[in-house]
Structure formats: structure tokens, C-alpha cells
Design a protein around this motif. Structure first.
Motif, short mmCIF file in Angstrom:
data_model
loop_
_atom_site.label_atom_id
_atom_site.label_comp_id
_atom_site.label_asym_id
_atom_site.label_seq_id
_atom_site.Cartn_x
_atom_site.Cartn_y
_atom_site.Cartn_z
N TRP A 28 0.67 -1.32 -0.18
CA TRP A 28 0.04 0.01 -0.41
C TRP A 28 0.41 1.40 -0.32
CZ3 TRP A 28 -4.75 -0.21 3.91
CH2 TRP A 28 -5.23 -0.95 3.61
N THR A 29 -0.02 2.39 -1.15
CA THR A 29 1.29 3.04 -1.02
C THR A 29 0.59 4.63 -0.65
OG1 THR A 29 2.60 2.44 -3.04
CG2 THR A 29 2.64 4.71 -3.00
N TYR A 30 0.58 5.44 0.58
CA TYR A 30 0.43 7.16 0.89
C TYR A 30 1.34 8.29 0.08
CZ TYR A 30 -2.69 4.06 3.91
OH TYR A 30 -3.83 3.04 4.02
N GLN A 31 0.95 8.26 -1.11
CA GLN A 31 1.42 9.41 -1.38
C GLN A 31 1.43 10.45 -0.66
OE1 GLN A 31 0.41 9.82 -5.26
NE2 GLN A 31 2.06 7.99 -5.54
N ARG A 32 2.51 11.82 -0.34
CA ARG A 32 2.23 13.00 0.32
C ARG A 32 2.83 13.75 -0.43
NH1 ARG A 32 3.91 14.86 5.77
NH2 ARG A 32 2.62 17.04 6.07
N THR A 33 2.52 15.68 -1.03
CA THR A 33 3.52 16.07 -1.47
C THR A 33 3.20 17.52 -0.66
OG1 THR A 33 3.03 15.53 -3.87
CG2 THR A 33 3.72 16.78 -3.32
N VAL A 34 4.19 18.69 0.00
CA VAL A 34 3.95 19.04 0.61
C VAL A 34 5.14 20.27 -0.06
CG1 VAL A 34 5.82 20.28 2.88
CG2 VAL A 34 4.85 18.20 2.58
N GLN A 35 4.34 21.21 -0.01
CA GLN A 35 4.39 22.94 -0.77
C GLN A 35 4.45 23.67 0.60
OE1 GLN A 35 4.16 23.03 -3.87
NE2 GLN A 35 4.11 21.30 -4.08
N ARG A 36 6.19 23.71 0.44
CA ARG A 36 6.70 24.15 1.71
C ARG A 36 6.41 26.01 1.73
NH1 ARG A 36 10.82 20.95 4.04
NH2 ARG A 36 10.67 20.57 2.16
N GLY A 37 6.23 26.98 2.38
CA GLY A 37 6.25 28.33 2.59
C GLY A 37 7.95 28.06 1.83
N ASN A 38 8.94 28.69 1.09
CA ASN A 38 10.37 28.83 1.49
C ASN A 38 10.91 30.22 0.46
OD1 ASN A 38 10.18 29.70 -1.45
ND2 ASN A 38 10.15 27.09 -2.03
N LEU A 39 12.12 30.43 1.36
CA LEU A 39 13.12 31.57 0.76
C LEU A 39 13.69 31.65 -0.46
CD1 LEU A 39 13.39 33.98 1.64
CD2 LEU A 39 15.70 33.06 2.96
N ASN A 40 13.49 32.16 -1.20
CA ASN A 40 14.21 32.70 -2.45
C ASN A 40 15.11 34.05 -2.79
OD1 ASN A 40 14.95 31.69 -5.04
ND2 ASN A 40 13.89 32.42 -5.80
N VAL A 41 16.54 34.33 -2.36
CA VAL A 41 16.95 34.99 -2.65
C VAL A 41 17.90 35.43 -4.43
CG1 VAL A 41 18.84 36.60 -0.86
CG2 VAL A 41 17.38 35.01 -0.07
N VAL A 42 17.42 36.16 -4.27
CA VAL A 42 18.48 36.52 -6.11
C VAL A 42 19.16 37.63 -5.63
CG1 VAL A 42 17.70 37.62 -7.90
CG2 VAL A 42 16.21 36.32 -6.43
N ILE A 43 19.81 37.63 -6.07
CA ILE A 43 21.23 38.01 -5.88
C ILE A 43 21.77 38.98 -7.20
CG2 ILE A 43 24.23 38.18 -5.69
CD1 ILE A 43 23.65 35.14 -4.22
N PRO A 44 21.95 40.23 -7.11
CA PRO A 44 21.70 41.26 -8.26
C PRO A 44 22.60 40.47 -9.26
CG PRO A 44 22.15 42.73 -6.90
CD PRO A 44 22.12 40.54 -6.38
N THR A 45 23.31 40.84 -10.79
CA THR A 45 23.79 41.17 -11.29
C THR A 45 24.70 41.36 -11.15
OG1 THR A 45 22.65 39.18 -12.75
CG2 THR A 45 24.47 40.68 -13.89
N LEU A 46 26.73 41.99 -11.68
CA LEU A 46 27.54 42.50 -11.15
C LEU A 46 28.20 42.58 -11.70
CD1 LEU A 46 27.59 45.21 -8.53
CD2 LEU A 46 29.03 43.08 -7.34
N ALA A 47 28.63 43.24 -12.48
CA ALA A 47 29.77 43.58 -13.40
C ALA A 47 30.67 45.11 -13.15
CB ALA A 47 29.60 43.19 -14.99
N VAL A 48 31.71 44.32 -13.42
CA VAL A 48 32.35 45.97 -12.61
C VAL A 48 34.44 45.44 -13.19
CG1 VAL A 48 34.18 46.97 -11.17
CG2 VAL A 48 32.03 46.17 -10.44
N GLY A 49 34.06 45.98 -14.44
CA GLY A 49 34.72 46.52 -16.09
C GLY A 49 35.66 44.93 -15.74
N ALA A 50 36.87 44.79 -15.55
CA ALA A 50 37.23 43.06 -16.25
C ALA A 50 36.89 41.92 -15.02
CB ALA A 50 38.92 43.60 -16.17
N VAL A 51 35.55 42.14 -14.05
CA VAL A 51 35.40 41.11 -13.33
C VAL A 51 34.27 40.24 -14.47
CG1 VAL A 51 34.43 40.91 -11.02
CG2 VAL A 51 36.11 42.49 -11.02
N PRO A 52 34.31 39.50 -13.61
CA PRO A 52 33.43 38.57 -14.40
C PRO A 52 31.74 38.83 -13.93
CG PRO A 52 34.87 37.15 -13.83
CD PRO A 52 35.31 38.53 -13.39
N THR A 53 30.85 38.90 -14.64
CA THR A 53 29.25 38.97 -13.96
C THR A 53 29.21 37.79 -13.01
OG1 THR A 53 29.10 39.54 -16.33
CG2 THR A 53 26.83 38.83 -14.97
#
Length: 120
Positions: A28-53
């Protein structure tokens, strides 16, 4: 849970999501899906001169799913196993334990009623 009857499992966990014959036993299988609240942190794209993005995002504590699988032999629970993405950051199989916990509490209560420890 081992030793509980099929009727006991239906009372404490409900009807299974899926069943399969397994050569003299049933799973017998009991399936359970959990949609938890999560934290999504976005780091802005940063390019300075010769430094890669530099940039990107971080997703902390996304949802998951659990399949609690119960092997029934002779109308009783013989084995319990878990499958799926059911771990949390701090606990193994954490998304699956609610099914088992509910049935263990149910079995304890029934035992107490049968032995006269508590009355209905």
C-alpha cells in the motif's frame, strides 16, 4: 505500525493512494506532497570592469514529496519503508513521519482502551 490490521491502517492513515500485488503480499502506498513556504534570495548581476558577471539565486527549503509504503502480509503490516524527496534540512524522512505517527498514536489509544487504562 508493524502488526496493525488492514482495517486499523485504513482508520489511522485513510485509504491508500495506490496498491500493488507483490507475490503473496500487497504494498500500500500513501503519497504526500508538501508545498512548503520557501525563501528565494536573488543576488543581483554585478559586472565591474574586467571582473566577470556575478549573480544568481538561492532557494532555501523547497517542497518535497513522500511515498510511505506499507507491506501487508496476511492482512497485517509486516514492513514500512519510505521513498521520495522526503528529507528536510534537519531531519531524515521528515515528510513521511506524519503517516506513521498518526498510526502509532491510534494503536496506543486502542491498546489503552482494550486494557482498560482509559475508558470511552
Amino acid at each position: 505500525m508493524v502488526g496493525l490490521s488492514e482495517a486499523d491502517v485504513r482508520m489511522c492513515a485513510g485509504f491508500p493512494t495506490a496498491t500493488a500485488d507483490a507475490g503473496g503480499s500487497q504494498i500500500w502506498t500513501y503519497q504526500r506532497t508538501v508545498q512548503r513556504g520557501n525563501l528565494n534570495v536573488v543576488i543581483p548581476t554585478l559586472a565591474v570592469g574586467a571582473v566577470p558577471t556575478v549573480g544568481g539565486s538561492l532557494n532555501v527549503d523547497p517542497g518535497g514529496y513522500c511515498n510511505t509504503q506499507i507491506r501487508m502480509v496476511g492482512g497485517r503490516v509486516a514492513e514500512v519503508a519510505y521513498a521520495g524527496d522526503n528529507n528536510t534540512q534537519n531531519h531524515r524522512n521528515a515528510l513521511c513521519v506524519s503517516t506513521v505517527d498518526g498510526c502509532v498514536a491510534y494503536a496506543r489509544q486502542r491498546h489503552q482502551v482494550r486494557t482498560g487504562v482509559i475508558s470511552r
